[in-house]
Design a protein around this motif. Structure first.
Motif, PDB file in Angstrom:
ATOM      1  N   ALA A   1       0.819  -1.213   0.000  1.00 28.39           N
ATOM      2  CA  ALA A   1       0.000   0.000   0.000  1.00 28.39           C
ATOM      3  C   ALA A   1       0.853   1.263   0.000  1.00 28.39           C
ATOM      4  O   ALA A   1       0.436   2.304  -0.547  1.00 28.39           O
ATOM      5  CB  ALA A   1      -0.930   0.006   1.213  1.00 28.39           C
ATOM      6  N   ASP A   2       2.040   1.200   0.596  1.00 28.39           N
ATOM      7  CA  ASP A   2       2.922   2.376   0.615  1.00 28.39           C
ATOM      8  C   ASP A   2       3.365   2.741  -0.800  1.00 28.39           C
ATOM      9  O   ASP A   2       3.370   3.916  -1.179  1.00 28.39           O
ATOM     10  CB  ASP A   2       4.135   2.120   1.506  1.00 28.39           C
ATOM     11  N   SER A   3       3.734   1.730  -1.581  1.00 31.75           N
ATOM     12  CA  SER A   3       4.140   1.985  -2.967  1.00 31.75           C
ATOM     13  C   SER A   3       2.979   2.531  -3.776  1.00 31.75           C
ATOM     14  O   SER A   3       3.150   3.455  -4.594  1.00 31.75           O
ATOM     15  CB  SER A   3       4.667   0.695  -3.609  1.00 31.75           C
ATOM     16  N   ALA A   4       1.787   1.981  -3.545  1.00 30.85           N
ATOM     17  CA  ALA A   4       0.607   2.436  -4.279  1.00 30.85           C
ATOM     18  C   ALA A   4       0.320   3.910  -3.986  1.00 30.85           C
ATOM     19  O   ALA A   4      -0.008   4.684  -4.899  1.00 30.85           O
ATOM     20  CB  ALA A   4      -0.597   1.578  -3.911  1.00 30.85           C
ATOM     21  N   ARG A   5       0.444   4.297  -2.723  1.00 29.16           N
ATOM     22  CA  ARG A   5       0.176   5.698  -2.374  1.00 29.16           C
ATOM     23  C   ARG A   5       1.220   6.629  -2.996  1.00 29.16           C
ATOM     24  O   ARG A   5       0.883   7.704  -3.505  1.00 29.16           O
ATOM     25  CB  ARG A   5       0.145   5.877  -0.858  1.00 29.16           C
ATOM     26  N   ILE A   6       2.477   6.217  -2.951  1.00 27.62           N
ATOM     27  CA  ILE A   6       3.541   7.038  -3.542  1.00 27.62           C
ATOM     28  C   ILE A   6       3.280   7.240  -5.032  1.00 27.62           C
ATOM     29  O   ILE A   6       3.342   8.359  -5.550  1.00 27.62           O
ATOM     30  CB  ILE A   6       4.914   6.392  -3.290  1.00 27.62           C
ATOM     31  N   LEU A   7       2.973   6.157  -5.739  1.00 27.49           N
ATOM     32  CA  LEU A   7       2.723   6.250  -7.175  1.00 27.49           C
ATOM     33  C   LEU A   7       1.510   7.127  -7.483  1.00 27.49           C
ATOM     34  O   LEU A   7       1.465   7.814  -8.511  1.00 27.49           O
ATOM     35  CB  LEU A   7       2.519   4.855  -7.770  1.00 27.49           C
ATOM     36  N   ALA A   8       0.523   7.127  -6.593  1.00 29.08           N
ATOM     37  CA  ALA A   8      -0.687   7.918  -6.807  1.00 29.08           C
ATOM     38  C   ALA A   8      -0.467   9.404  -6.560  1.00 29.08           C
ATOM     39  O   ALA A   8      -1.205  10.243  -7.104  1.00 29.08           O
ATOM     40  CB  ALA A   8      -1.805   7.410  -5.902  1.00 29.08           C
ATOM     41  N   ARG A   9       0.542   9.757  -5.755  1.00 28.54           N
ATOM     42  CA  ARG A   9       0.711  11.146  -5.331  1.00 28.54           C
ATOM     43  C   ARG A   9       1.842  11.897  -6.017  1.00 28.54           C
ATOM     44  O   ARG A   9       1.831  13.131  -6.045  1.00 28.54           O
ATOM     45  CB  ARG A   9       0.896  11.210  -3.808  1.00 28.54           C
ATOM     46  N   ILE A  10       2.825  11.186  -6.570  1.00 25.42           N
ATOM     47  CA  ILE A  10       3.907  11.897  -7.258  1.00 25.42           C
ATOM     48  C   ILE A  10       3.392  12.468  -8.579  1.00 25.42           C
ATOM     49  O   ILE A  10       2.382  12.016  -9.115  1.00 25.42           O
ATOM     50  CB  ILE A  10       5.124  10.981  -7.502  1.00 25.42           C
ATOM     51  N   SER A  11       4.109  13.465  -9.094  1.00 23.51           N
ATOM     52  CA  SER A  11       3.701  14.117 -10.342  1.00 23.51           C
ATOM     53  C   SER A  11       4.487  13.614 -11.551  1.00 23.51           C
ATOM     54  O   SER A  11       4.296  14.123 -12.662  1.00 23.51           O
ATOM     55  CB  SER A  11       3.889  15.641 -10.213  1.00 23.51           C
ATOM     56  N   SER A  12       5.353  12.649 -11.365  1.00 22.90           N
ATOM     57  CA  SER A  12       6.170  12.107 -12.457  1.00 22.90           C
ATOM     58  C   SER A  12       5.286  11.492 -13.541  1.00 22.90           C
ATOM     59  O   SER A  12       4.257  10.870 -13.249  1.00 22.90           O
ATOM     60  CB  SER A  12       7.118  11.038 -11.919  1.00 22.90           C
ATOM     61  N   THR A  13       5.698  11.675 -14.805  1.00 24.73           N
ATOM     62  CA  THR A  13       4.978  11.065 -15.926  1.00 24.73           C
ATOM     63  C   THR A  13       5.709   9.838 -16.467  1.00 24.73           C
ATOM     64  O   THR A  13       5.097   8.966 -17.085  1.00 24.73           O
ATOM     65  CB  THR A  13       4.782  12.085 -17.060  1.00 24.73           C
ATOM     66  N   ASP A  14       7.016   9.768 -16.254  1.00 23.21           N
ATOM     67  CA  ASP A  14       7.831   8.614 -16.666  1.00 23.21           C
ATOM     68  C   ASP A  14       7.970   7.701 -15.448  1.00 23.21           C
ATOM     69  O   ASP A  14       8.866   7.879 -14.619  1.00 23.21           O
ATOM     70  CB  ASP A  14       9.192   9.104 -17.161  1.00 23.21           C
ATOM     71  N   VAL A  15       7.055   6.745 -15.324  1.00 19.85           N
ATOM     72  CA  VAL A  15       7.014   5.895 -14.132  1.00 19.85           C
ATOM     73  C   VAL A  15       6.954   4.422 -14.534  1.00 19.85           C
ATOM     74  O   VAL A  15       6.128   4.032 -15.370  1.00 19.85           O
ATOM     75  CB  VAL A  15       5.789   6.225 -13.247  1.00 19.85           C
ATOM     76  N   THR A  16       7.830   3.614 -13.942  1.00 24.20           N
ATOM     77  CA  THR A  16       7.809   2.169 -14.163  1.00 24.20           C
ATOM     78  C   THR A  16       7.661   1.467 -12.823  1.00 24.20           C
ATOM     79  O   THR A  16       8.428   1.744 -11.888  1.00 24.20           O
ATOM     80  CB  THR A  16       9.112   1.694 -14.839  1.00 24.20           C
ATOM     81  N   GLU A  17       6.675   0.601 -12.715  1.00 19.49           N
ATOM     82  CA  GLU A  17       6.471  -0.195 -11.500  1.00 19.49           C
ATOM     83  C   GLU A  17       6.851  -1.632 -11.794  1.00 19.49           C
ATOM     84  O   GLU A  17       6.448  -2.187 -12.823  1.00 19.49           O
ATOM     85  CB  GLU A  17       5.011  -0.110 -11.060  1.00 19.49           C
TER      86      GLU A  17
END
Length: 259
Positions: free
Chosen positions: A200-216
Protein backbone atom coordinates in the motif's frame (compact mmCIF):
# COMPACT_ATOMS: atom_id res chain seq x y z
CA UNK A 1 31.58 3.80 18.64
CA UNK A 2 33.19 1.44 16.11
CA UNK A 3 31.15 0.70 13.00
CA UNK A 4 29.76 -2.84 12.72
CA UNK A 5 31.66 -5.05 10.26
CA UNK A 6 30.14 -4.60 6.82
CA UNK A 7 28.27 -1.43 7.75
CA UNK A 8 30.94 0.95 6.49
CA UNK A 9 30.06 3.63 3.93
CA UNK A 10 31.12 3.02 0.32
CA UNK A 11 32.38 5.37 -2.38
CA UNK A 12 33.65 4.86 -5.90
CA UNK A 13 35.11 7.52 -8.15
CA UNK A 14 33.82 6.71 -11.61
CA UNK A 15 32.57 8.61 -14.62
CA UNK A 16 30.33 11.61 -15.21
CA UNK A 17 27.16 9.78 -14.17
CA UNK A 18 26.72 9.41 -10.42
CA UNK A 19 24.40 7.46 -8.16
CA UNK A 20 23.62 8.15 -4.51
CA UNK A 21 22.23 5.18 -2.56
CA UNK A 22 20.23 5.63 0.67
CA UNK A 23 19.86 2.77 3.14
CA UNK A 24 16.95 2.12 5.48
CA UNK A 25 15.89 2.79 9.06
CA UNK A 26 18.08 0.91 11.62
CA UNK A 27 19.93 -0.64 8.67
CA UNK A 28 23.31 0.17 7.15
CA UNK A 29 25.17 0.46 3.83
CA UNK A 30 25.65 -3.33 3.94
CA UNK A 31 22.08 -3.81 2.68
CA UNK A 32 22.94 -1.87 -0.50
CA UNK A 33 26.64 -2.71 -0.87
CA UNK A 34 26.21 -5.36 -3.62
CA UNK A 35 24.03 -2.90 -5.57
CA UNK A 36 26.60 -0.14 -5.13
CA UNK A 37 29.43 -2.42 -6.27
CA UNK A 38 27.39 -3.53 -9.29
CA UNK A 39 26.98 0.10 -10.38
CA UNK A 40 30.61 0.95 -9.62
CA UNK A 41 31.68 -1.99 -11.75
CA UNK A 42 29.90 -0.38 -14.70
CA UNK A 43 31.87 2.83 -14.40
CA UNK A 44 29.43 4.99 -12.45
CA UNK A 45 30.47 7.27 -9.60
CA UNK A 46 28.80 5.86 -6.49
CA UNK A 47 28.16 7.23 -3.01
CA UNK A 48 26.62 5.07 -0.26
CA UNK A 49 26.80 6.99 3.04
CA UNK A 50 26.22 5.66 6.56
CA UNK A 51 23.34 7.55 8.16
CA UNK A 52 24.01 9.15 11.57
CA UNK A 53 23.16 6.86 14.49
CA UNK A 54 23.27 3.78 12.28
CA UNK A 55 25.78 0.98 11.90
CA UNK A 56 27.02 0.98 15.51
CA UNK A 57 24.50 0.21 18.29
CA UNK A 58 20.83 1.08 18.58
CA UNK A 59 21.42 3.34 21.59
CA UNK A 60 23.33 5.73 19.31
CA UNK A 61 20.17 6.31 17.29
CA UNK A 62 18.49 7.80 20.36
CA UNK A 63 20.58 10.91 19.80
CA UNK A 64 19.57 11.34 16.14
CA UNK A 65 16.45 12.17 14.16
CA UNK A 66 15.26 12.57 10.58
CA UNK A 67 16.94 15.94 10.23
CA UNK A 68 20.33 14.24 10.80
CA UNK A 69 19.60 11.39 8.36
CA UNK A 70 18.33 13.72 5.66
CA UNK A 71 21.24 16.16 6.13
CA UNK A 72 23.71 13.34 5.47
CA UNK A 73 22.15 12.24 2.17
CA UNK A 74 21.68 15.87 1.13
CA UNK A 75 25.39 16.47 1.76
CA UNK A 76 26.33 13.36 -0.22
CA UNK A 77 24.08 14.41 -3.10
CA UNK A 78 25.64 17.88 -3.26
CA UNK A 79 29.10 16.28 -3.36
CA UNK A 80 28.10 14.10 -6.31
CA UNK A 81 26.52 17.05 -8.11
CA UNK A 82 29.83 18.93 -7.89
CA UNK A 83 31.75 16.26 -9.79
CA UNK A 84 29.14 14.54 -11.98
CA UNK A 85 27.21 15.80 -15.00
CA UNK A 86 24.15 13.74 -14.08
CA UNK A 87 23.10 12.22 -10.76
CA UNK A 88 20.51 9.59 -9.86
CA UNK A 89 19.27 8.69 -6.36
CA UNK A 90 18.32 5.17 -5.27
CA UNK A 91 16.79 4.16 -1.93
CA UNK A 92 15.51 1.19 0.06
CA UNK A 93 12.66 1.52 2.60
CA UNK A 94 13.22 4.73 4.61
CA UNK A 95 16.01 5.34 2.11
CA UNK A 96 13.23 5.52 -0.45
CA UNK A 97 11.56 8.28 1.56
CA UNK A 98 14.89 10.11 1.78
CA UNK A 99 15.22 9.71 -2.00
CA UNK A 100 11.76 11.18 -2.57
CA UNK A 101 12.53 14.23 -0.45
CA UNK A 102 15.83 14.79 -2.27
CA UNK A 103 13.91 14.62 -5.55
CA UNK A 104 11.26 17.04 -4.29
CA UNK A 105 13.83 19.54 -3.01
CA UNK A 106 16.51 19.35 -5.73
CA UNK A 107 14.23 19.18 -8.77
CA UNK A 108 15.96 18.76 -12.13
CA UNK A 109 19.36 18.36 -10.47
CA UNK A 110 18.24 14.76 -9.80
CA UNK A 111 17.98 12.98 -13.16
CA UNK A 112 15.88 10.05 -11.94
CA UNK A 113 15.12 7.94 -8.87
CA UNK A 114 14.87 4.24 -8.10
CA UNK A 115 12.81 3.11 -5.10
CA UNK A 116 12.84 -0.36 -3.56
CA UNK A 117 10.03 -1.07 -1.07
CA UNK A 118 9.81 2.63 -0.15
CA UNK A 119 8.26 3.55 3.20
CA UNK A 120 5.38 6.02 3.33
CA UNK A 121 3.89 5.44 6.78
CA UNK A 122 4.59 3.80 10.15
CA UNK A 123 1.82 1.20 10.22
CA UNK A 124 2.13 -0.04 13.80
CA UNK A 125 -1.21 0.75 15.50
CA UNK A 126 0.76 1.97 18.51
CA UNK A 127 2.59 4.58 16.43
CA UNK A 128 0.13 7.27 17.48
CA UNK A 129 1.32 6.82 21.07
CA UNK A 130 5.01 7.40 20.23
CA UNK A 131 5.02 11.05 21.43
CA UNK A 132 4.31 9.63 24.90
CA UNK A 133 5.92 6.18 24.83
CA UNK A 134 9.27 7.56 23.65
CA UNK A 135 9.62 8.98 27.18
CA UNK A 136 8.61 5.70 28.87
CA UNK A 137 10.05 2.92 26.68
CA UNK A 138 13.54 3.15 25.20
CA UNK A 139 13.21 0.56 22.45
CA UNK A 140 11.00 -1.91 20.59
CA UNK A 141 11.74 -5.17 18.71
CA UNK A 142 13.73 -4.65 15.52
CA UNK A 143 12.81 -5.10 11.86
CA UNK A 144 16.15 -6.18 10.34
CA UNK A 145 16.67 -9.15 8.00
CA UNK A 146 13.19 -9.52 6.49
CA UNK A 147 14.72 -11.64 3.71
CA UNK A 148 13.36 -14.77 2.02
CA UNK A 149 16.74 -16.04 0.77
CA UNK A 150 18.25 -18.58 3.21
CA UNK A 151 21.55 -17.50 4.72
CA UNK A 152 21.22 -13.88 3.66
CA UNK A 153 21.37 -11.51 6.64
CA UNK A 154 21.13 -7.75 7.04
CA UNK A 155 23.51 -5.84 9.27
CA UNK A 156 20.98 -3.85 11.28
CA UNK A 157 19.79 -3.24 14.81
CA UNK A 158 17.88 -5.84 16.81
CA UNK A 159 16.04 -3.04 18.61
CA UNK A 160 14.28 0.12 17.40
CA UNK A 161 14.79 3.22 19.57
CA UNK A 162 11.40 4.77 20.23
CA UNK A 163 12.71 8.34 19.93
CA UNK A 164 14.00 7.53 16.45
CA UNK A 165 10.73 5.79 15.54
CA UNK A 166 8.81 8.92 16.51
CA UNK A 167 11.12 11.01 14.35
CA UNK A 168 10.67 8.58 11.44
CA UNK A 169 6.89 8.89 11.71
CA UNK A 170 7.14 12.68 11.56
CA UNK A 171 9.49 12.48 8.57
CA UNK A 172 7.23 10.15 6.58
CA UNK A 173 4.29 12.52 7.15
CA UNK A 174 6.44 15.39 5.86
CA UNK A 175 7.53 13.45 2.77
CA UNK A 176 3.97 12.36 2.01
CA UNK A 177 2.94 16.02 1.81
CA UNK A 178 5.85 16.74 -0.56
CA UNK A 179 5.18 13.86 -3.00
CA UNK A 180 3.40 16.06 -5.60
CA UNK A 181 6.71 17.96 -5.97
CA UNK A 182 8.41 14.82 -7.33
CA UNK A 183 8.53 15.09 -11.15
CA UNK A 184 11.57 13.00 -12.13
CA UNK A 185 11.48 9.64 -13.94
CA UNK A 186 10.82 6.88 -11.40
CA UNK A 187 11.51 3.17 -11.26
CA UNK A 188 9.69 1.64 -8.29
CA UNK A 189 10.29 -2.01 -7.39
CA UNK A 190 8.32 -3.54 -4.56
CA UNK A 191 7.87 -6.98 -3.05
CA UNK A 192 4.48 -8.65 -3.16
CA UNK A 193 5.25 -10.10 0.27
CA UNK A 194 6.86 -7.61 2.65
CA UNK A 195 6.65 -7.91 6.45
CA UNK A 196 7.95 -4.37 7.12
CA UNK A 197 6.45 -2.06 4.49
CA UNK A 198 3.14 -3.11 2.88
CA UNK A 199 2.53 -2.71 -0.89
CA UNK A 200 0.00 0.00 0.00
CA UNK A 201 2.92 2.38 0.62
CA UNK A 202 4.14 1.98 -2.97
CA UNK A 203 0.61 2.44 -4.28
CA UNK A 204 0.18 5.70 -2.37
CA UNK A 205 3.54 7.04 -3.54
CA UNK A 206 2.72 6.25 -7.18
CA UNK A 207 -0.69 7.92 -6.81
CA UNK A 208 0.71 11.15 -5.33
CA UNK A 209 3.91 11.90 -7.26
CA UNK A 210 3.70 14.12 -10.34
CA UNK A 211 6.17 12.11 -12.46
CA UNK A 212 4.98 11.06 -15.93
CA UNK A 213 7.83 8.61 -16.67
CA UNK A 214 7.01 5.89 -14.13
CA UNK A 215 7.81 2.17 -14.16
CA UNK A 216 6.47 -0.19 -11.50
CA UNK A 217 8.08 -3.60 -11.10
CA UNK A 218 6.88 -6.40 -8.81
CA UNK A 219 9.37 -8.53 -6.87
CA UNK A 220 7.66 -11.85 -6.28
CA UNK A 221 10.54 -13.81 -4.73
CA UNK A 222 11.77 -11.37 -2.09
CA UNK A 223 10.73 -9.84 1.22
CA UNK A 224 11.55 -6.33 2.45
CA UNK A 225 15.34 -6.21 2.04
CA UNK A 226 15.06 -7.20 -1.62
CA UNK A 227 18.54 -5.91 -2.42
CA UNK A 228 19.94 -8.89 -0.46
CA UNK A 229 17.23 -11.32 -1.57
CA UNK A 230 16.35 -13.54 -4.53
CA UNK A 231 15.47 -10.56 -6.75
CA UNK A 232 18.69 -8.63 -6.11
CA UNK A 233 20.25 -9.26 -9.53
CA UNK A 234 17.01 -8.18 -11.18
CA UNK A 235 17.01 -4.93 -9.18
CA UNK A 236 20.60 -4.29 -10.21
CA UNK A 237 19.88 -4.98 -13.89
CA UNK A 238 16.68 -2.92 -14.08
CA UNK A 239 18.22 0.05 -12.28
CA UNK A 240 21.28 -0.05 -14.56
CA UNK A 241 18.99 -0.13 -17.62
CA UNK A 242 17.04 2.81 -16.14
CA UNK A 243 20.23 4.86 -15.83
CA UNK A 244 21.34 3.84 -19.30
CA UNK A 245 18.03 4.96 -20.82
CA UNK A 246 18.04 8.35 -19.13
CA UNK A 247 21.66 9.41 -18.87
CA UNK A 248 22.32 11.70 -21.82
CA UNK A 249 25.38 10.64 -23.70
CA UNK A 250 25.98 7.69 -21.37
CA UNK A 251 27.44 4.99 -23.58
CA UNK A 252 27.01 1.60 -21.92
CA UNK A 253 30.15 0.10 -23.39
CA UNK A 254 32.16 3.16 -22.46
CA UNK A 255 30.66 3.25 -18.97
CA UNK A 256 31.58 -0.38 -18.40
CA UNK A 257 35.21 0.42 -19.12
CA UNK A 258 35.07 3.56 -17.02
CA UNK A 259 35.08 5.80 -20.09
Amino acid sequence: MPVLPGAEPFRHEGGEVGVLLCHGFTGSPQSLRPWAEHLAGRGLSVSLPLLPGHGTRWQDMQLTGWQDWYAEVDRALRELLERCAQVFVFGLSMGGALTLRLAAKHGDAVRGIVLVNPANKVHDPLAVTLPLTKHLIRSMPGIASDIAKPGSLEVGYERIPTRAAHSLRSFLQLVDAELPQVTQPVLLLHSTQDHVVPPADSARILARISSTDVTESLLEQSYHVATLDHDAERIFAESWAFVGRLAEGADREGAETGG
